[in-house]
Design an enzyme around this catalytic site. Sequence first.
Site, PDB file in Angstrom:
ATOM      1  N   HIS A 129       0.872  -1.180   0.000  1.00 17.76           N
ATOM      2  CA  HIS A 129       0.000   0.000   0.000  1.00 17.76           C
ATOM      3  C   HIS A 129       0.907   1.227   0.000  1.00 17.76           C
ATOM      4  O   HIS A 129       1.080   1.898   1.018  1.00 17.76           O
ATOM      5  CB  HIS A 129      -0.958  -0.015   1.193  1.00 17.76           C
ATOM      6  N   ASP A 134      -4.882   1.941   1.923  1.00 22.45           N
ATOM      7  CA  ASP A 134      -5.271   1.197   3.136  1.00 22.45           C
ATOM      8  C   ASP A 134      -5.867   2.149   4.180  1.00 22.45           C
ATOM      9  O   ASP A 134      -6.841   1.819   4.855  1.00 22.45           O
ATOM     10  CB  ASP A 134      -4.059   0.438   3.724  1.00 22.45           C
ATOM     11  N   HIS A 276      12.387   5.386 -29.688  1.00 18.26           N
ATOM     12  CA  HIS A 276      13.030   4.180 -30.201  1.00 18.26           C
ATOM     13  C   HIS A 276      13.134   4.254 -31.717  1.00 18.26           C
ATOM     14  O   HIS A 276      12.137   4.443 -32.401  1.00 18.26           O
ATOM     15  CB  HIS A 276      12.239   2.927 -29.816  1.00 18.26           C
ATOM     16  N   TYR A 332      -7.236   9.424 -17.449  1.00 19.50           N
ATOM     17  CA  TYR A 332      -8.162  10.057 -16.507  1.00 19.50           C
ATOM     18  C   TYR A 332      -8.375  11.520 -16.903  1.00 19.50           C
ATOM     19  O   TYR A 332      -7.415  12.202 -17.229  1.00 19.50           O
ATOM     20  CB  TYR A 332      -7.648  10.170 -15.067  1.00 19.50           C
ATOM     21  N   GLU A 408      -0.199   7.555  11.665  1.00 20.64           N
ATOM     22  CA  GLU A 408      -1.621   7.243  11.845  1.00 20.64           C
ATOM     23  C   GLU A 408      -2.394   8.300  12.634  1.00 20.64           C
ATOM     24  O   GLU A 408      -3.595   8.167  12.847  1.00 20.64           O
ATOM     25  CB  GLU A 408      -1.742   5.864  12.521  1.00 20.64           C
TER      26      GLU A 408
END
Length: 430
Positions: A129, A134, A276, A332, A408
């Site tokens: 994560h 998470d 390339h 997106y 946290e």
Amino acid sequence: MKRLILPLVLLSGVAVGQTKLRPEIDKKASALESKVIEWRRDIHQNPELGNAETRTAKKIADHLRSLGIEVQEGVAVTGVVGVLKGGKPGPTVALRADMDALPVTERVDLPFKSTVTTTYNGQETGVMHACGHDTHVAILMGVAEVLAGMQKDLQGTVKFLFQPAEEGIYQEGVTTWGAKQMVEEGVMKDVDAVFGLHIGSQMEVGKVGYRSGPAMAGVDNLEITVHGTQAHGASPWSGTDPIVTSAQIVNGLQTIISRNVNITAAPAIVTVGAIHGGIRHNIIPEKVEMIGTIRTFGDEQQALVHKRITEIATHIAESAGAKADVNIEKLYPATVNDPALTELMGPSILAAAGEGNVINNPLITGAEDFSFFQREKPGLFISLGGMKKGGDPTKTPSHHTPDFYIDEGGFVLGMRVMSYFVVDYMGMKK
Ligand SMILES: [Zn+2]
Ligand SMILES: [Zn+2]
């Protein structure tokens, strides 16, 4: 007695009725802190890649059911949708958390460190994560518990969107994102407003950041193939050199941002990431392939940049007697925070975070598939501090790296701000 709070509530810019629920939210969120941390650590230790989040999804579904929330599983492959109907009629507010991890091998020494491995694009890798999803899941599970505990007071419906595959699925023939697919499966049809947050490893715990309007870039893939005519490297006049033509195209593309985009309105980016062509010193090849990325902050700007890329590449090639094929794949769209909704919810953010803790986010050239939800209904996406207090953001590992780390201490604030969004919006829109 209740009437007495009226002037205060009006001062805060929020209609009467639901702000009175804030103290209860604060109490419930604080009480849930250790549970949310425990969920987060369990999810952190058991990360799952996009569209494979089955363990995570089950944990979420079981939790929502235990709260009496109506649950739908298998949405957009592994997504979970929970519906909590309030005791009173009102709007439907969606809250989103993304569930997927990344093919990154964790290097942080934590008791709940991930040791999961997998094969990704043919390579052995760890799973981690490394973007903090998470924490998003755990926080939203906490919000579900907070709001389920005040169900009878809610003036509307809360829809919990646990979304798979935010980081995208890039397989042969399939390029997709969880949010896009959830939208295609109709999750936004009955929604009035949508809110989401992203934890930030380089933003201090206790802070919340946001900005109105375009906030994060839209991203598109660029492919240009320049077709020339092969020749001996010693006699270039006998062919058409796609390498020199490509060099001119790469330089030409730089003028889009400097000469065509109104950079006072919003920046944009065109990056050629790989070229390339050719095989040895003395052969002018037949073709050159280039790939790159485009970042823009709105549909109009995106259309301009795409148009100019095509014009520049094809006309430079033409001027050299070569031919350029331009292929742009839209990924997106830009993450755009609805200005009216953002203004409406500003006081809720301030009330949750407190004076001095609200950051006016800079534009971010990274992208987020939350934008697909925002294209359907007004949405607001905020950032939540996840760096330890006093940390130096320039020395703190960024997202998607093996050393990515989240403190946290910001989870309660995350729960509070998301819950405030729900009750305050309901109070204003009932
Ligand atoms: Zn990410
Ligand atoms: Zn992310």
